[in-house]
Design an enzyme around this catalytic site. Structure first.
Site: not given
Ligand code: UGA
Length: 437
Positions: A30, A86, A151-152, A207, A252, A255, A263
């Site tokens: 880094d 990014t 990455e996921f 992605k 997912f 609500a 992301c």
């Molecule tokens: C998300 C994706 O889930 C990952 O697979 C991906 O790798 C990542 O983005 C990325 O692109 O790096 P993340 O942003 O860490 O991961 O968090 P999530 O758990 O997906 O939640 C995202 C948002 O959706 C949060 O604000 C969460 O509260 C909201 N959410 C999630 C809901 O409101 N309802 C749900 O049922 C699920």
């Protein structure tokens, strides 16, 4: 194998630590000297459950190290991963690729033999082609294959997601690169995690399509929740009722106040820009972005109505306790957190805001200086006219409701994550509202 990880942010650090735990020799690079110094001293720059222990164990085993010296880290590496940020470019929403290209140029100068350059950063379709062009121009005599390996992982569950992925996507048609990537992921391969080899552009698009689909799923259930409120239905039962259909799936479908984080907001916007550039609109994602943006401030209006106001006015002089500030639990990440828009609309309406979050208060203080920060939920609720649960941290799931009501000026709760059964909160004397119930 020798792996070099360029960028020691969320994705780079978690991936680097997990690769070293697979038994590879990993160097994380880094530019930020203070970050590298902290990592060397065993301090994590982010809050991610289990990361400190994983890093410490692999540093102790001599498989993981940190440096600011990209040149020596890249020389002799079997694979060089690019995991730099990014962010959304100011002004137009395109992904800002300047860090990716800067890293590419530095790799070109440092490379000493055949290697594979892997983009792990989320990058728009065609970025791998540009990385390849830069390398071909600056290091024409070197045998370098360029691979996309998105990455996921989710923040807060990143190590588990990395070690037990639903799938690994590898975008390359180069036979040598395929073999290197198989070796990199060998432990997961043995665990029978599906590895999907695709073209590089396809991997880049997978992605964005995955994140846009998940953002759509959340936004869909959020709108159904609003409809539930209007018609007297229960969104949790609707989620269960549709989620048990295997074609839909139960995940997912919670609500809430709208998605946030580092992301979904940025990646949905970047996908729209790509679609625009190729004159192939993705109208569903356009609607998702707009609905989600509107929803966050709508949540502020919901709170103001719970205080007896009409949505924008009528709450002046009242006090609200906001429980949970980060965009989701188990992270200290405040990026695009719904709390930011909700708190702003409360402040705009003349409301005094008290806040508490288990991990996010330091970054929150810098972004929301007008909030009074407290040490726990009860302190935040003291003298408040309403408490609002914005982020579903575990510590907010079993609050002593009687005690909470006892310290408040008025027992009003707005539960934006449907943490509580309504009857339980009402029994404790609260006027309670939630999402879609
Ligand atoms: C998300 C994706 O889930 C990952 O697979 C991906 O790798 C990542 O983005 C990325 O692109 O790096 P993340 O942003 O860490 O991961 O968090 P999530 O758990 O997906 O939640 C995202 C948002 O959706 C949060 O604000 C969460 O509260 C909201 N959410 C999630 C809901 O409101 N309802 C749900 O049922 C699920």
């Amino acid at each position: 194998m020798r792996i070099t990880m360029i960028g020691s942010g969320y994705v780079g650090l978690v991936s680097g630590a997990c690769f070293s735990d697979f038994g590879h020799d990993v160097i994380c690079v880094d530019k930020d000297e203070s970050k590298i110094a902290a990592l060397e001293a065993g301090r994590m720059p982010i809050f991610e459950p289990g990361l400190d222990k994983l890093v410490a164990a692999n540093v102790a085993a001599g498989r993981l190290s940190f440096t600011t010296d990209l040149k020596s880290a890249v020389a002799g590496a079997d694979a060089v991963f690019i995991a730099v940020g990014t962010p959304s470019r100011r002004g137009d929403g395109h992904a800002d690729l300047s860090y990716v290209f800067a890293a590419t140029r530095e790799i070109a100068e440092a490379v000493t033999g055949p290697t594979v350059v892997v983009t792990k950063s989320t990058v728009p379709v065609g970025t791998g082609d540009k990385v390849e062009e830069i390398l071909a121009e600056l290091a024409p005599d070197m045998d370098i294959a360029v691979v996309s390996n998105p990455e996921f992982l989710r923040e807060g569950a990143a190590i588990g997601d990395f070690k037990r992925p639903d799938r690994i996507v590898i975008g390359t048609e180069d036979a040598r690169a395929m073999q290197v990537m198989r070796d990199v992921y060998r432990p997961l391969y043995l665990n029978e995690s599906p590895i999907l080899f695709t073209g590089r552009r396809t991997a880049e698009l997978i992605k964005y399509a995955a994140n846009a689909f998940l953002a759509t799923k959340i936004t869909f259930i959020n709108e159904i929740a609003d409809l539930c409120e209007a018609v007297g239905a229960n969104v949790q039962d609707v989620s269960r009722g549709i989620g048990l259909d295997n074609r839909i799936g139960s995940k997912f479908l919670h609500a809430g106040p709208g998605y946030g984080g580092s992301c979904f907001p940025k990646d949905t916007l970047a996908l729209l820009k790509t679609a625009e550039d190729y004159e192939t609109p993705v109208r569903i994602v356009e609607a998702v972005v707009q609905v989600n943006d509107n929803r966050k401030r709508a949540m502020g209006r919901k709170v103001i109505r719970a205080l007896g106001g009409d949505g924008t006015t009528g709450a002046k002089g009242k006090t609200v306790a906001v429980l949970g500030l980060t965009f989701k639990p188990n992270t200290d990440d405040m990026r695009d957190a719904p709390s930011l828009a909700i708190v702003q609309s409360l402040l705009d309406a003349g409301v005094t805001v008290r806040g508490y979050d288990p991990e996010g208060m330091e970054p929150a203080k810098a972004m929301m200086p007008d909030v009074t920060y407290c040490n726990n939920a009860y302190e935040a609720a003291t003298g408040a006219d309403a408490v609002v649960i914005v982020t579903e941290w575990d510590v907010f799931r079993a609050l002593d409701l009687k005690r909470l009501a006892g310290v408040m000026a008025a027992p009003v709760m707005v539960d934006l994550r449907n943490v509580y059964p309504p009857a339980e909160v009402e029994r404790a004397g609260f006027a309670y509202s939630s999402i879609g119930r």
